[in-house]
Scaffold this motif. Sequence first.
Motif, PDB file in Angstrom:
ATOM      1  N   LEU A  80      16.061  45.264   6.385  1.00  0.00           N
ATOM      2  CA  LEU A  80      16.631  46.442   5.731  1.00  0.00           C
ATOM      3  C   LEU A  80      15.783  46.769   4.504  1.00  0.00           C
ATOM      4  O   LEU A  80      15.248  45.859   3.856  1.00  0.00           O
ATOM      5  CB  LEU A  80      18.069  46.169   5.308  1.00  0.00           C
ATOM      6  CG  LEU A  80      19.102  46.004   6.421  1.00  0.00           C
ATOM      7  CD1 LEU A  80      20.480  45.733   5.812  1.00  0.00           C
ATOM      8  CD2 LEU A  80      19.164  47.225   7.318  1.00  0.00           C
ATOM      9  N   PRO A  81      15.644  48.049   4.164  1.00  0.00           N
ATOM     10  CA  PRO A  81      14.758  48.412   3.043  1.00  0.00           C
ATOM     11  C   PRO A  81      15.075  47.678   1.747  1.00  0.00           C
ATOM     12  O   PRO A  81      14.168  47.215   1.053  1.00  0.00           O
ATOM     13  CB  PRO A  81      15.005  49.919   2.901  1.00  0.00           C
ATOM     14  CG  PRO A  81      15.390  50.369   4.271  1.00  0.00           C
ATOM     15  CD  PRO A  81      16.193  49.240   4.838  1.00  0.00           C
ATOM     16  N   ASN A  82      16.354  47.533   1.409  1.00  0.00           N
ATOM     17  CA  ASN A  82      16.702  46.858   0.154  1.00  0.00           C
ATOM     18  C   ASN A  82      16.388  45.371   0.194  1.00  0.00           C
ATOM     19  O   ASN A  82      15.983  44.775  -0.802  1.00  0.00           O
ATOM     20  CB  ASN A  82      18.185  47.069  -0.167  1.00  0.00           C
ATOM     21  CG  ASN A  82      19.103  46.683   0.972  1.00  0.00           C
ATOM     22  OD1 ASN A  82      19.016  47.236   2.064  1.00  0.00           O
ATOM     23  ND2 ASN A  82      19.984  45.738   0.746  1.00  0.00           N
ATOM     24  N   VAL A  83      16.530  44.743   1.358  1.00  0.00           N
ATOM     25  CA  VAL A  83      16.239  43.313   1.488  1.00  0.00           C
ATOM     26  C   VAL A  83      14.731  43.077   1.511  1.00  0.00           C
ATOM     27  O   VAL A  83      14.228  42.117   0.925  1.00  0.00           O
ATOM     28  CB  VAL A  83      16.901  42.731   2.747  1.00  0.00           C
ATOM     29  CG1 VAL A  83      16.671  41.230   2.834  1.00  0.00           C
ATOM     30  CG2 VAL A  83      18.393  43.036   2.761  1.00  0.00           C
ATOM     31  N   GLY A  84      14.008  43.964   2.175  1.00  0.00           N
ATOM     32  CA  GLY A  84      12.561  43.822   2.228  1.00  0.00           C
ATOM     33  C   GLY A  84      11.931  43.894   0.858  1.00  0.00           C
ATOM     34  O   GLY A  84      11.017  43.124   0.534  1.00  0.00           O
ATOM     35  N   ALA A  85      12.432  44.786   0.016  1.00  0.00           N
ATOM     36  CA  ALA A  85      11.838  44.978  -1.309  1.00  0.00           C
ATOM     37  C   ALA A  85      12.155  43.834  -2.255  1.00  0.00           C
ATOM     38  O   ALA A  85      11.318  43.455  -3.080  1.00  0.00           O
ATOM     39  CB  ALA A  85      12.329  46.297  -1.905  1.00  0.00           C
ATOM     40  N   THR A  86      13.341  43.254  -2.152  1.00  0.00           N
ATOM     41  CA  THR A  86      13.772  42.281  -3.150  1.00  0.00           C
ATOM     42  C   THR A  86      13.571  40.832  -2.742  1.00  0.00           C
ATOM     43  O   THR A  86      13.312  39.976  -3.580  1.00  0.00           O
ATOM     44  CB  THR A  86      15.256  42.492  -3.478  1.00  0.00           C
ATOM     45  OG1 THR A  86      16.017  42.398  -2.261  1.00  0.00           O
ATOM     46  CG2 THR A  86      15.484  43.845  -4.108  1.00  0.00           C
ATOM     47  N   VAL A  87      13.705  40.519  -1.469  1.00  0.00           N
ATOM     48  CA  VAL A  87      13.639  39.129  -1.016  1.00  0.00           C
ATOM     49  C   VAL A  87      12.400  38.853  -0.168  1.00  0.00           C
ATOM     50  O   VAL A  87      11.704  37.857  -0.375  1.00  0.00           O
ATOM     51  CB  VAL A  87      14.911  38.759  -0.221  1.00  0.00           C
ATOM     52  CG1 VAL A  87      14.815  37.337   0.331  1.00  0.00           C
ATOM     53  CG2 VAL A  87      16.136  38.882  -1.105  1.00  0.00           C
ATOM     54  N   LEU A  88      12.125  39.740   0.787  1.00  0.00           N
ATOM     55  CA  LEU A  88      11.013  39.479   1.707  1.00  0.00           C
ATOM     56  C   LEU A  88       9.658  39.568   1.027  1.00  0.00           C
ATOM     57  O   LEU A  88       8.769  38.742   1.292  1.00  0.00           O
ATOM     58  CB  LEU A  88      11.086  40.455   2.886  1.00  0.00           C
ATOM     59  CG  LEU A  88      10.003  40.286   3.957  1.00  0.00           C
ATOM     60  CD1 LEU A  88      10.029  38.878   4.537  1.00  0.00           C
ATOM     61  CD2 LEU A  88      10.174  41.322   5.058  1.00  0.00           C
ATOM     62  N   ALA A  89       9.468  40.562   0.175  1.00  0.00           N
ATOM     63  CA  ALA A  89       8.153  40.762  -0.449  1.00  0.00           C
ATOM     64  C   ALA A  89       7.662  39.521  -1.198  1.00  0.00           C
ATOM     65  O   ALA A  89       6.551  39.041  -0.946  1.00  0.00           O
ATOM     66  CB  ALA A  89       8.178  41.989  -1.357  1.00  0.00           C
ATOM     67  N   PRO A  90       8.440  38.961  -2.142  1.00  0.00           N
ATOM     68  CA  PRO A  90       7.950  37.757  -2.820  1.00  0.00           C
ATOM     69  C   PRO A  90       7.791  36.563  -1.884  1.00  0.00           C
ATOM     70  O   PRO A  90       6.916  35.725  -2.094  1.00  0.00           O
ATOM     71  CB  PRO A  90       9.014  37.492  -3.897  1.00  0.00           C
ATOM     72  CG  PRO A  90      10.207  38.267  -3.479  1.00  0.00           C
ATOM     73  CD  PRO A  90       9.709  39.442  -2.726  1.00  0.00           C
ATOM     74  N   ALA A  91       8.638  36.486  -0.849  1.00  0.00           N
ATOM     75  CA  ALA A  91       8.504  35.395   0.124  1.00  0.00           C
ATOM     76  C   ALA A  91       7.180  35.502   0.867  1.00  0.00           C
ATOM     77  O   ALA A  91       6.502  34.492   1.117  1.00  0.00           O
ATOM     78  CB  ALA A  91       9.669  35.417   1.104  1.00  0.00           C
ATOM     79  N   LEU A  92       6.775  36.723   1.212  1.00  0.00           N
ATOM     80  CA  LEU A  92       5.522  36.924   1.934  1.00  0.00           C
ATOM     81  C   LEU A  92       4.306  36.648   1.062  1.00  0.00           C
ATOM     82  O   LEU A  92       3.249  36.247   1.570  1.00  0.00           O
ATOM     83  CB  LEU A  92       5.455  38.344   2.499  1.00  0.00           C
ATOM     84  CG  LEU A  92       6.306  38.598   3.743  1.00  0.00           C
ATOM     85  CD1 LEU A  92       6.226  40.070   4.151  1.00  0.00           C
ATOM     86  CD2 LEU A  92       5.863  37.706   4.895  1.00  0.00           C
ATOM     87  N   VAL A  93       4.438  36.871  -0.249  1.00  0.00           N
ATOM     88  CA  VAL A  93       3.331  36.545  -1.158  1.00  0.00           C
ATOM     89  C   VAL A  93       3.038  35.050  -1.099  1.00  0.00           C
ATOM     90  O   VAL A  93       1.890  34.619  -0.974  1.00  0.00           O
ATOM     91  CB  VAL A  93       3.661  36.988  -2.596  1.00  0.00           C
ATOM     92  CG1 VAL A  93       2.616  36.445  -3.570  1.00  0.00           C
ATOM     93  CG2 VAL A  93       3.718  38.513  -2.687  1.00  0.00           C
ATOM     94  N   ARG A  94       4.090  34.239  -1.173  1.00  0.00           N
ATOM     95  CA  ARG A  94       3.909  32.789  -1.106  1.00  0.00           C
ATOM     96  C   ARG A  94       3.457  32.348   0.283  1.00  0.00           C
ATOM     97  O   ARG A  94       2.624  31.449   0.429  1.00  0.00           O
ATOM     98  CB  ARG A  94       5.205  32.082  -1.496  1.00  0.00           C
ATOM     99  CG  ARG A  94       5.561  32.198  -2.976  1.00  0.00           C
ATOM    100  CD  ARG A  94       6.678  31.242  -3.351  1.00  0.00           C
ATOM    101  NE  ARG A  94       7.914  31.581  -2.656  1.00  0.00           N
ATOM    102  CZ  ARG A  94       8.876  32.343  -3.183  1.00  0.00           C
ATOM    103  NH1 ARG A  94       8.722  32.849  -4.400  1.00  0.00           N
ATOM    104  NH2 ARG A  94       9.965  32.597  -2.509  1.00  0.00           N
ATOM    105  N   PHE A  95       4.017  32.976   1.310  1.00  0.00           N
ATOM    106  CA  PHE A  95       3.648  32.635   2.685  1.00  0.00           C
ATOM    107  C   PHE A  95       2.168  32.908   2.933  1.00  0.00           C
ATOM    108  O   PHE A  95       1.476  32.110   3.571  1.00  0.00           O
ATOM    109  CB  PHE A  95       4.510  33.442   3.662  1.00  0.00           C
ATOM    110  CG  PHE A  95       4.161  33.220   5.107  1.00  0.00           C
ATOM    111  CD1 PHE A  95       4.527  32.051   5.742  1.00  0.00           C
ATOM    112  CD2 PHE A  95       3.475  34.198   5.824  1.00  0.00           C
ATOM    113  CE1 PHE A  95       4.202  31.848   7.090  1.00  0.00           C
ATOM    114  CE2 PHE A  95       3.159  34.002   7.155  1.00  0.00           C
ATOM    115  CZ  PHE A  95       3.529  32.821   7.794  1.00  0.00           C
ATOM    116  N   ALA A  96       1.675  34.029   2.419  1.00  0.00           N
ATOM    117  CA  ALA A  96       0.266  34.374   2.602  1.00  0.00           C
ATOM    118  C   ALA A  96      -0.651  33.367   1.916  1.00  0.00           C
ATOM    119  O   ALA A  96      -1.756  33.094   2.391  1.00  0.00           O
ATOM    120  CB  ALA A  96      -0.004  35.777   2.062  1.00  0.00           C
TER     121      ALA A  96
END
Length: 293
Positions: A80-96
């Motif tokens: 969902l747009p709100n979840v992607g912006a707040t939770v997924l984005a920082p998680a993907l930074v660390r994952f990358a």
Amino acid sequence: MRAAKALSISQPAVTKTLAELEDIAGHRLFERSPKGVTLTGAGQILVRHTGSGLRAIHDGLSSLSAEEEGEAPALVIGALPNVGATVLAPALVRFAASSPRARVSVRTGSNAQLIAALKQGVLDMVMGRLAKPSDMQGLTFEHLYTEPLLLVVRPGHALTLRQNIDPALLDGYRLVMPDAGTRAREAADRFFMAVGTGLPLKVIETIDLSFGRSYVLHSDAVWFVPLGAIENELRQGTLVRLQIDTSATEGPVGLTLRVDPQPSESILRLLDEVRQSASERFGALSKSPDTQV
């Protein structure tokens, strides 16, 4: 004979292995006839349970091979747009940082659209609200946190001067609401029915956060929106939360995955990063007076 040829072993070796398997199972697993070998009822049950295990072993070996050959695993995440912006984005930074060769695609949409795509195998996982029980067949949900909807307006709006606003006053303004049929919209509709005002008539429906933000900033409209979508704007003062209790709109947000197959190693690593990101976000929100419900 065909089984022996496919496995590149002798016919006696296949016969011996099948006999040993029946001894281990304690059941007769095969019916032998001049036409060949067929599964008994017990054999069919065993096959159903071993199939997913064999696929998991195959997927694991494929992942090891990909790591050794330097191939980049491809992940497709729905959020969902709100979840992607707040939770997924920082998680993907660390994952990358830990998986630099991984290729990730992020798809957004309504919760129902994302859940349907997950069931079809288009997505590897979904980050959003808990789907309806009827839509959860074959899926699992892991709760991460609870999120409410808030009523927000532009700075300088007339309603920002009031304390403990009567929800009936919202009838005088156009409302920007989540799309009909979404889980967020169902929560919003329940709110209006609970406060006794009935469903609003002057409504613009959208899950496009960019449009909703722009429309509210250029008008006197009131936006009914998930907290995660606008928490940064609340902290910065570019949007203002109305003093109306919307705690009844809280809903569970988390991870939805298919029961089968077993997630890949890349997905498991990303899941850990998402859990950490959600935990950090929940802690920050609980300490922020601007976003408390």
